[in-house]
Design a protein around this motif. Structure first.
Motif, PDB file in Angstrom:
ATOM      1  N   THR A  82       0.826  -1.205   0.000  1.00 46.05           N
ATOM      2  CA  THR A  82       0.000   0.000   0.000  1.00 46.05           C
ATOM      3  C   THR A  82       0.858   1.253   0.000  1.00 46.05           C
ATOM      4  O   THR A  82       2.033   1.217   0.292  1.00 46.05           O
ATOM      5  N   GLY A  83       0.202   2.360  -0.305  1.00 46.52           N
ATOM      6  CA  GLY A  83       0.857   3.658  -0.276  1.00 46.52           C
ATOM      7  C   GLY A  83      -0.052   4.666   0.392  1.00 46.52           C
ATOM      8  O   GLY A  83      -1.179   4.355   0.763  1.00 46.52           O
ATOM      9  N   SER A  84       0.419   5.902   0.507  1.00 43.56           N
ATOM     10  CA  SER A  84      -0.346   6.907   1.232  1.00 43.56           C
ATOM     11  C   SER A  84      -0.774   8.090   0.379  1.00 43.56           C
ATOM     12  O   SER A  84      -1.326   9.043   0.886  1.00 43.56           O
ATOM     13  N   MET A  85      -0.528   8.065  -0.912  1.00 38.62           N
ATOM     14  CA  MET A  85      -0.886   9.179  -1.769  1.00 38.62           C
ATOM     15  C   MET A  85      -2.358   9.070  -2.170  1.00 38.62           C
ATOM     16  O   MET A  85      -2.779   8.079  -2.748  1.00 38.62           O
ATOM     17  N   ASN A  86      -3.176  10.074  -1.846  1.00 37.37           N
ATOM     18  CA  ASN A  86      -4.590  10.052  -2.197  1.00 37.37           C
ATOM     19  C   ASN A  86      -4.750  10.631  -3.597  1.00 37.37           C
ATOM     20  O   ASN A  86      -4.672  11.830  -3.798  1.00 37.37           O
ATOM     21  N   LEU A  87      -5.008   9.763  -4.568  1.00 41.06           N
ATOM     22  CA  LEU A  87      -5.056  10.193  -5.965  1.00 41.06           C
ATOM     23  C   LEU A  87      -6.276  11.042  -6.277  1.00 41.06           C
ATOM     24  O   LEU A  87      -6.276  11.781  -7.246  1.00 41.06           O
ATOM     25  N   ALA A  88      -7.301  10.974  -5.465  1.00 41.98           N
ATOM     26  CA  ALA A  88      -8.498  11.791  -5.702  1.00 41.98           C
ATOM     27  C   ALA A  88      -8.181  13.276  -5.596  1.00 41.98           C
ATOM     28  O   ALA A  88      -8.858  14.102  -6.189  1.00 41.98           O
ATOM     29  N   ASN A  89      -7.134  13.630  -4.852  1.00 40.68           N
ATOM     30  CA  ASN A  89      -6.760  15.035  -4.685  1.00 40.68           C
ATOM     31  C   ASN A  89      -6.122  15.625  -5.937  1.00 40.68           C
ATOM     32  O   ASN A  89      -5.917  16.822  -6.020  1.00 40.68           O
ATOM     33  N   TYR A  90      -5.785  14.800  -6.915  1.00 40.94           N
ATOM     34  CA  TYR A  90      -5.037  15.273  -8.078  1.00 40.94           C
ATOM     35  C   TYR A  90      -5.874  15.333  -9.351  1.00 40.94           C
ATOM     36  O   TYR A  90      -5.339  15.431 -10.434  1.00 40.94           O
ATOM     37  N   ASN A  91      -7.187  15.279  -9.251  1.00 40.15           N
ATOM     38  CA  ASN A  91      -8.015  15.272 -10.454  1.00 40.15           C
ATOM     39  C   ASN A  91      -7.993  16.603 -11.189  1.00 40.15           C
ATOM     40  O   ASN A  91      -7.963  16.645 -12.404  1.00 40.15           O
ATOM     41  N   ASN A  92      -8.052  17.716 -10.489  1.00 37.67           N
ATOM     42  CA  ASN A  92      -8.056  19.031 -11.131  1.00 37.67           C
ATOM     43  C   ASN A  92      -6.784  19.782 -10.779  1.00 37.67           C
ATOM     44  O   ASN A  92      -6.808  20.868 -10.241  1.00 37.67           O
ATOM     45  N   ILE A  93      -5.677  19.190 -11.108  1.00 39.72           N
ATOM     46  CA  ILE A  93      -4.386  19.714 -10.702  1.00 39.72           C
ATOM     47  C   ILE A  93      -3.924  20.827 -11.647  1.00 39.72           C
ATOM     48  O   ILE A  93      -4.206  20.795 -12.834  1.00 39.72           O
ATOM     49  N   THR A  94      -3.237  21.812 -11.092  1.00 38.49           N
ATOM     50  CA  THR A  94      -2.683  22.891 -11.903  1.00 38.49           C
ATOM     51  C   THR A  94      -1.526  22.357 -12.732  1.00 38.49           C
ATOM     52  O   THR A  94      -0.702  21.605 -12.245  1.00 38.49           O
ATOM     53  N   LYS A  95      -1.506  22.759 -13.972  1.00 36.73           N
ATOM     54  CA  LYS A  95      -0.406  22.372 -14.848  1.00 36.73           C
ATOM     55  C   LYS A  95       0.312  23.636 -15.307  1.00 36.73           C
ATOM     56  O   LYS A  95      -0.326  24.601 -15.704  1.00 36.73           O
ATOM     57  N   TYR A  96       1.617  23.623 -15.233  1.00 33.52           N
ATOM     58  CA  TYR A  96       2.438  24.746 -15.669  1.00 33.52           C
ATOM     59  C   TYR A  96       3.124  24.371 -16.975  1.00 33.52           C
ATOM     60  O   TYR A  96       3.950  23.471 -17.005  1.00 33.52           O
ATOM     61  N   GLY A  97       2.772  25.055 -18.044  1.00 27.96           N
ATOM     62  CA  GLY A  97       3.406  24.800 -19.331  1.00 27.96           C
ATOM     63  C   GLY A  97       4.634  25.675 -19.488  1.00 27.96           C
ATOM     64  O   GLY A  97       4.602  26.861 -19.150  1.00 27.96           O
ATOM     65  N   ILE A  98       5.714  25.094 -19.991  1.00 25.95           N
ATOM     66  CA  ILE A  98       6.938  25.858 -20.243  1.00 25.95           C
ATOM     67  C   ILE A  98       7.036  26.032 -21.754  1.00 25.95           C
ATOM     68  O   ILE A  98       7.106  25.053 -22.502  1.00 25.95           O
ATOM     69  N   TYR A  99       7.024  27.283 -22.179  1.00 27.47           N
ATOM     70  CA  TYR A  99       6.961  27.629 -23.595  1.00 27.47           C
ATOM     71  C   TYR A  99       8.144  28.513 -23.962  1.00 27.47           C
ATOM     72  O   TYR A  99       8.491  29.437 -23.234  1.00 27.47           O
ATOM     73  N   CYS A 100       8.778  28.215 -25.102  1.00 27.30           N
ATOM     74  CA  CYS A 100       9.877  29.054 -25.583  1.00 27.30           C
ATOM     75  C   CYS A 100       9.320  30.070 -26.570  1.00 27.30           C
ATOM     76  O   CYS A 100       8.752  29.697 -27.603  1.00 27.30           O
ATOM     77  N   GLN A 101       9.499  31.344 -26.238  1.00 25.73           N
ATOM     78  CA  GLN A 101       9.007  32.415 -27.107  1.00 25.73           C
ATOM     79  C   GLN A 101       9.904  32.634 -28.318  1.00 25.73           C
ATOM     80  O   GLN A 101       9.483  33.250 -29.293  1.00 25.73           O
ATOM     81  N   ASN A 102      11.133  32.136 -28.258  1.00 24.51           N
ATOM     82  CA  ASN A 102      12.072  32.314 -29.363  1.00 24.51           C
ATOM     83  C   ASN A 102      11.796  31.316 -30.498  1.00 24.51           C
ATOM     84  O   ASN A 102      11.687  31.697 -31.656  1.00 24.51           O
ATOM     85  N   CYS A 103      11.678  30.028 -30.160  1.00 27.27           N
ATOM     86  CA  CYS A 103      11.460  29.016 -31.206  1.00 27.27           C
ATOM     87  C   CYS A 103      10.000  28.565 -31.284  1.00 27.27           C
ATOM     88  O   CYS A 103       9.664  27.685 -32.073  1.00 27.27           O
ATOM     89  N   ASN A 104       9.133  29.187 -30.474  1.00 27.32           N
ATOM     90  CA  ASN A 104       7.694  28.901 -30.479  1.00 27.32           C
ATOM     91  C   ASN A 104       7.365  27.433 -30.290  1.00 27.32           C
ATOM     92  O   ASN A 104       6.570  26.857 -31.034  1.00 27.32           O
TER      93      ASN A 104
END
Length: 148
Positions: A82-104
């Motif tokens: 077993t583990g202790s990570m509650n996966l229900a807490n991660y359904n609407n998780i924030t995602k941070y996209g890393i984008y290069c403005q130089n090469c698009n």
């Protein structure tokens, strides 16, 4: 990967010759050794000698031996039930996209506010080498739309 059950990190479908890892666990777990351990856990279920053993018998013996054998390695495995990570807490998780403005190009998506996200001005694009990276909130976007 799957996202229906929230009480299991992974499953082994022995007859289908397939293991699955919960999408939120795979994407959000901060410890890669833990991810590797879950994959090893499911692979151990797929061994013919462990079929229908559940978490007892030979499965338990091999899990303990594997854990013991890798305890001194840099990437050690802790195969447990077993583990202790509650996966229900991660359904609407924030995602941070890393984008290069130089090469698009979209470079990566992070699911935690890591040091890379916090110090993006100090980072270089791995594609073009420019210091033109920007963090964009991509919480409501499908990662496949970004080309990652």
């Amino acid at each position: 990967m799957y996202d229906k059950k929230t009480n299991a990190y992974g499953t082994c479908r022995y007859r289908e010759h397939r293991i699955t890892i919960h999408k939120n666990f795979f994407l959000c777990c901060p410890d890669l050794d833990h991810v590797r351990s879950v994959i090893a856990h499911e692979l151990l279920h797929s061994a013919p000698c462990c079929y229908r053993e559940g978490h007892k018998g030979k499965w338990k013996i091999y899990a303990k031996e594997f854990t013991e054998a890798t305890k001194d390695y840099i990437h050690h495995y802790t195969i447990q039930r077993t583990g202790s990570m509650n996966l229900a807490n991660y359904n609407n998780i924030t995602k941070y996209g890393i984008y290069c403005q130089n090469c698009n190009k979209w470079i990566d998506v992070r699911y935690k506010r890591t040091s890379v996200i916090k110090n993006i001005d100090e980072c270089f694009c791995p594609c073009c080498g420019a210091k033109a990276l920007k963090v964009i909130d991509v919480t409501n976007k499908d990662i496949r739309e970004l080309g990652l």
